[in-house]
Motif scaffolding. Structure first.
Motif, mmCIF file in Angstrom:
data_model
loop_
_atom_site.group_PDB
_atom_site.id
_atom_site.type_symbol
_atom_site.label_atom_id
_atom_site.label_comp_id
_atom_site.label_asym_id
_atom_site.label_seq_id
_atom_site.Cartn_x
_atom_site.Cartn_y
_atom_site.Cartn_z
ATOM 1 N N PHE A 128 7.294 29.444 -19.150
ATOM 2 C CA PHE A 128 6.291 29.023 -18.382
ATOM 3 C C PHE A 128 6.224 30.164 -16.697
ATOM 4 C CE2 PHE A 128 6.171 24.610 -18.842
ATOM 5 C CZ PHE A 128 5.006 24.609 -18.600
ATOM 6 N N SER A 129 6.487 31.029 -17.146
ATOM 7 C CA SER A 129 6.353 32.803 -16.219
ATOM 8 C C SER A 129 5.264 33.648 -16.525
ATOM 9 C CB SER A 129 7.953 33.801 -16.989
ATOM 10 O OG SER A 129 7.759 34.043 -17.884
ATOM 11 N N SER A 130 4.542 34.539 -15.454
ATOM 12 C CA SER A 130 3.589 35.026 -15.727
ATOM 13 C C SER A 130 2.922 35.981 -17.163
ATOM 14 C CB SER A 130 3.358 36.027 -14.331
ATOM 15 O OG SER A 130 3.645 37.154 -14.499
ATOM 16 N N ALA A 131 2.103 36.726 -17.072
ATOM 17 C CA ALA A 131 2.190 37.089 -18.758
ATOM 18 C C ALA A 131 2.483 38.538 -18.211
ATOM 19 C CB ALA A 131 0.200 37.527 -18.282
ATOM 20 N N ASN A 132 2.698 38.854 -16.908
ATOM 21 C CA ASN A 132 3.982 39.903 -17.009
ATOM 22 C C ASN A 132 4.698 39.887 -17.719
ATOM 23 O OD1 ASN A 132 1.822 41.896 -15.211
ATOM 24 N ND2 ASN A 132 2.983 40.640 -13.133
ATOM 25 N N GLY A 133 5.419 40.932 -18.674
ATOM 26 C CA GLY A 133 6.198 41.253 -19.060
ATOM 27 C C GLY A 133 6.424 40.168 -20.692
ATOM 28 N N PHE A 134 5.418 39.207 -20.875
ATOM 29 C CA PHE A 134 5.071 39.226 -22.037
ATOM 30 C C PHE A 134 6.198 39.369 -23.370
ATOM 31 C CE2 PHE A 134 2.251 36.935 -25.772
ATOM 32 C CZ PHE A 134 3.286 35.971 -25.130
ATOM 33 N N GLU A 135 5.796 40.741 -24.136
ATOM 34 C CA GLU A 135 5.868 41.399 -24.666
ATOM 35 C C GLU A 135 7.511 41.115 -24.999
ATOM 36 O OE1 GLU A 135 1.832 42.576 -23.600
ATOM 37 O OE2 GLU A 135 3.480 42.643 -23.000
ATOM 38 N N ASP B 154 -3.317 38.344 -29.541
ATOM 39 C CA ASP B 154 -2.366 39.585 -30.737
ATOM 40 C C ASP B 154 -1.334 39.753 -31.531
ATOM 41 O OD1 ASP B 154 -5.841 39.688 -31.522
ATOM 42 O OD2 ASP B 154 -5.722 41.172 -30.847
ATOM 43 N N TYR B 155 -0.030 40.033 -29.997
ATOM 44 C CA TYR B 155 0.955 40.338 -29.951
ATOM 45 C C TYR B 155 1.717 39.016 -30.361
ATOM 46 C CZ TYR B 155 5.490 42.676 -28.944
ATOM 47 O OH TYR B 155 6.096 44.095 -28.984
ATOM 48 N N LEU B 156 1.351 37.811 -29.929
ATOM 49 C CA LEU B 156 2.122 36.673 -30.193
ATOM 50 C C LEU B 156 1.293 36.353 -31.853
ATOM 51 C CD1 LEU B 156 1.305 33.391 -27.784
ATOM 52 C CD2 LEU B 156 0.984 33.439 -30.527
ATOM 53 N N GLU C 16 1.442 38.209 -33.803
ATOM 54 C CA GLU C 16 2.006 38.873 -34.777
ATOM 55 C C GLU C 16 3.303 38.781 -34.863
ATOM 56 O OE1 GLU C 16 1.781 41.504 -36.856
ATOM 57 O OE2 GLU C 16 -0.972 41.071 -37.160
ATOM 58 N N ALA C 17 3.789 38.102 -33.669
ATOM 59 C CA ALA C 17 4.920 38.212 -33.140
ATOM 60 C C ALA C 17 5.598 36.485 -34.299
ATOM 61 C CB ALA C 17 5.448 37.162 -31.963
ATOM 62 N N SER C 18 4.605 35.520 -34.537
ATOM 63 C CA SER C 18 4.415 33.651 -35.078
ATOM 64 C C SER C 18 4.718 34.658 -36.904
ATOM 65 C CB SER C 18 3.321 33.959 -34.760
ATOM 66 O OG SER C 18 2.076 34.447 -35.225
ATOM 67 N N LYS C 19 4.688 35.530 -37.138
ATOM 68 C CA LYS C 19 5.309 36.026 -38.300
ATOM 69 C C LYS C 19 6.576 35.839 -38.520
ATOM 70 C CE LYS C 19 0.867 38.381 -38.937
ATOM 71 N NZ LYS C 19 0.074 39.283 -39.274
ATOM 72 N N LYS C 20 7.300 36.140 -37.843
ATOM 73 C CA LYS C 20 8.562 36.463 -37.415
ATOM 74 C C LYS C 20 9.492 35.527 -36.868
ATOM 75 C CE LYS C 20 7.631 41.475 -36.660
ATOM 76 N NZ LYS C 20 7.652 42.597 -36.538
ATOM 77 N N VAL C 21 9.096 34.328 -36.378
ATOM 78 C CA VAL C 21 9.879 33.435 -35.746
ATOM 79 C C VAL C 21 8.693 32.229 -35.142
ATOM 80 C CG1 VAL C 21 9.517 34.307 -33.284
ATOM 81 C CG2 VAL C 21 11.374 32.872 -33.763
ATOM 82 N N ALA C 22 9.099 30.956 -35.194
ATOM 83 C CA ALA C 22 8.336 30.017 -34.478
ATOM 84 C C ALA C 22 7.459 30.064 -33.494
ATOM 85 C CB ALA C 22 9.029 28.460 -34.997
ATOM 86 N N VAL C 23 6.472 30.088 -33.546
ATOM 87 C CA VAL C 23 5.747 30.018 -31.742
ATOM 88 C C VAL C 23 5.250 28.932 -31.876
ATOM 89 C CG1 VAL C 23 4.022 31.654 -30.390
ATOM 90 C CG2 VAL C 23 5.536 32.555 -32.034
ATOM 91 N N LEU C 24 4.559 28.774 -30.476
ATOM 92 C CA LEU C 24 3.965 26.931 -30.639
ATOM 93 C C LEU C 24 2.736 27.233 -28.734
ATOM 94 C CD1 LEU C 24 4.526 23.087 -30.140
ATOM 95 C CD2 LEU C 24 3.328 24.675 -28.497
#
Length: 251
Positions: free
Chosen positions: A62-69, A95-97, A99-107
């Protein structure tokens, strides 16, 4: 038991989730991450995510968009499924999200409320019948006077769910003040109201000849979003890599 790492633990939502999880026999927060460690928490708090070596079943962000990657990289590196509740993500970050979802579960969901996500399912069903029968569709959303974006992400998610169901035939209209003409049948109006401390209200209006059907959701407290994120954390535990949303939780 679902062990959770709470990103943004010392913010308003982070503390709300901390209180909710403390009363939940099926979940516990095992670590928190926040750039400011200025509160007493019943779990260790790290100001740098790279220092967190605590094992967990899910991450709630629930943090900000800063540092998301950096946070997504951590989830991938540690292979911990992540619930992304951050708002205001750029197209590049989305788009980064993916790509990450191809390697780990992301909701990722525009709104973590279980009620709102049920509303999305209901308006899709309504659109099949009512919009096909010529009902006009309008969405009105209301939020507090501190909200920066308009329309809300939830209003857009509602509009997208209807438009997808109808084959993408609608054009979104946000302002009619500069155009003097009758409403086009392929128009989907989205209106935003900002005032006071309104947590969140969304009305989806299907207006036909001599009748109107309105679907409404009102959030009286931000706790509904906190509760939804904890439910999502329990759901995503042990899930394979992939991109999930709250509709999957409701299935």
């Amino acid at each position: 038991m679902t062990n959770i790492i709470m990103l943004g633990c010392n913010g308003r939502m982070g503390q709300m989730i901390t209180d909710i999880v403390a009363k939940d026999d099926e979940a516990q927060i095992v670590a928190g991450i926040d750039i400011v460690n200025n509160r007493e928490n019943p779990y260790p708090v790290f100001t740098d995510i790279k220092d967190c070596d605590v094992k967990a079943d899910a991450i709630i962000d629930f943090s900000s968009a800063n540092g998301f990657e950096e946070r997504m990289d951590y989830a991938v590196d540690k292979q911990i499924p992540i619930i992304v509740c951050s708002t205001g993500l750029s197209d590049e970050q989305l788009d980064y999200l993916k790509e990450a979802s191809k390697k780990v579960a992301v909701l990722k969901s525009a709104n973590m409320s279980l009620g709102v996500n049920l509303l999305i399912k209901l308006v899709k069903e309504a659109a099949k019948k009512l919009a096909t029968e010529g009902f006009d569709v309008e969405i009105v959303e209301k939020h507090h006077n501190q909200k920066l974006d308009a329309p809300s992400g939830t209003a857009l998610a509602l509009a997208d769910s209807i438009n997808d169901e109808m084959g993408g035939q609608y054009e979104y209209v946000y302002d009619r003040s500069k155009v003097r003409q009758k409403r086009d049948k392929k128009e989907l109006g989205i209106s935003a109201v900002r005032g006071g401390t309104i947590v969140g209200e969304h009305d989806v209006i299907f207006a036909g000849t001599d009748e109107v059907v309105t679907f409404s959701h009102t959030a009286y407290s931000r706790a509904v979003f906190a509760k939804g994120s904890v439910t999502a954390a329990k759901f995503i535990k042990g899930k394979a890599a992939g991109l999930y949303d709250m509709a999957d939780v409701l299935m």
